[in-house]
Design an enzyme around this catalytic site. Sequence first.
Site, PDB file in Angstrom:
ATOM      1  CD  GLN A  97      -2.996   0.675   2.361  1.00 35.86           C
ATOM      2  OE1 GLN A  97      -4.140   0.421   2.034  1.00 35.86           O
ATOM      3  NE2 GLN A  97      -2.603   0.655   3.616  1.00 35.86           N
ATOM      4  CG  LEU A  98       4.341   3.751   2.559  1.00 38.70           C
ATOM      5  CD1 LEU A  98       3.670   5.106   2.368  1.00 38.70           C
ATOM      6  CD2 LEU A  98       4.993   3.662   3.931  1.00 38.70           C
ATOM      7  CB  ILE A 157      13.888  -7.134   4.068  1.00 35.81           C
ATOM      8  CG1 ILE A 157      12.669  -7.482   4.930  1.00 35.81           C
ATOM      9  CG2 ILE A 157      13.533  -6.148   2.972  1.00 35.81           C
ATOM     10  CD1 ILE A 157      12.151  -6.296   5.724  1.00 35.81           C
ATOM     11  CB  THR A 203       0.709  -5.385   7.904  1.00 37.48           C
ATOM     12  OG1 THR A 203       0.312  -5.969   6.654  1.00 37.48           O
ATOM     13  CG2 THR A 203       1.888  -4.443   7.681  1.00 37.48           C
ATOM     14  CB  THR A 255       2.802   0.396  13.625  1.00 37.29           C
ATOM     15  OG1 THR A 255       1.431   0.311  14.021  1.00 37.29           O
ATOM     16  CG2 THR A 255       3.591  -0.542  14.534  1.00 37.29           C
ATOM     17  CG  ASP A 256      -1.180   2.851  15.682  1.00 42.75           C
ATOM     18  OD1 ASP A 256      -0.849   2.415  14.561  1.00 42.75           O
ATOM     19  OD2 ASP A 256      -2.262   2.566  16.220  1.00 42.75           O
ATOM     20  CE1 TYR A 262       2.517  -4.816  12.158  1.00 44.99           C
ATOM     21  CE2 TYR A 262       1.159  -3.445  13.579  1.00 44.99           C
ATOM     22  CZ  TYR A 262       1.914  -3.602  12.433  1.00 44.99           C
ATOM     23  OH  TYR A 262       2.082  -2.533  11.585  1.00 44.99           O
TER      24      TYR A 262
END
Length: 302
Positions: free
Chosen positions: A13-14, A38, A71, A110-111, A134
């Site tokens: 998405q990003l 990665i 994610t 992330t939050d 996560y």
Amino acid sequence: MALALLVPGGRGQLGHDLVTAAPRDGLVHAPSSAELDITDAECVADAVAGFAASARDGGLRPVVVNSAAYTAVDRAETDEDRAFAVNALGPELLAVECARHDVPLLHVSTDYVFPGDATRPYEPSDETGPRSAYGRTKLAGEERVLASWRRSWVVRTAWAYGASGGNFVKTMARLETERDTVSVVDDQRGTPTWTLDLATGLVELADLVTSRREPADRVLHGTGGGETTWYDFTRAIFEELGADPGRVRPCPSTEYPRPAPRPAYSVLSGKSWERAGLTPLRPWREALSAAFAAGVLGPVAI
């Protein structure tokens, strides 16, 4: 000199929107996770070395923007080893190779690294305390990146949605066509963030760090402006679709138990972003309208 961006996770998405936001006078290479794993040390070493060399040969300023991540928040509860490999070990490998070739690294987080029990927007310096697998793996990735390379920066974001892949906005738009009413939790607060706005901000940050105008804060928060609940966010989505927002019904989180706990409060303060001299991301409601007007989230009903 123009920018050259290497974007691991480039089909996500990003990553998709980083390609859109990248300056046209530069270079962007956005391999998928299959093309650039990665978690594979040899693959990462070859990719960063080749990218750095080709960028500099072309008179460009290289920077790596890592948007690769595990994610699947609920699945991570029973697949934490794999989530740790992608969210912690992989970013560390990137940081080590970026250090080897003096390439700045921007790592997206992330939050979920916070416990979600705050009563005011989280600052980067606030104590972390993830409550999900996560969140734990993403926090470990932050720590490993920052410890491995002094020219690395972590950018935390939240409630992201964009043109590529699945997300909350697309899910609610689909449910609007399938159900008379939709029940959505109204006891979780955060800030929706259009990934194109975030990508534009990350490109601006990349320009800063490759020009040696490096922010002193190595952890920044990049989200849309303001805050809302999932319930009010959904009402706004219905408005953009031309549907009656009264069809959205509020409910408590207890009605939708999930394997991974969700933060009750995950609003991130934008003060660090502004302190770095970066353009604030636009308010979340304005960004949502712009995303629909751009047609990237599907047609707007007339």
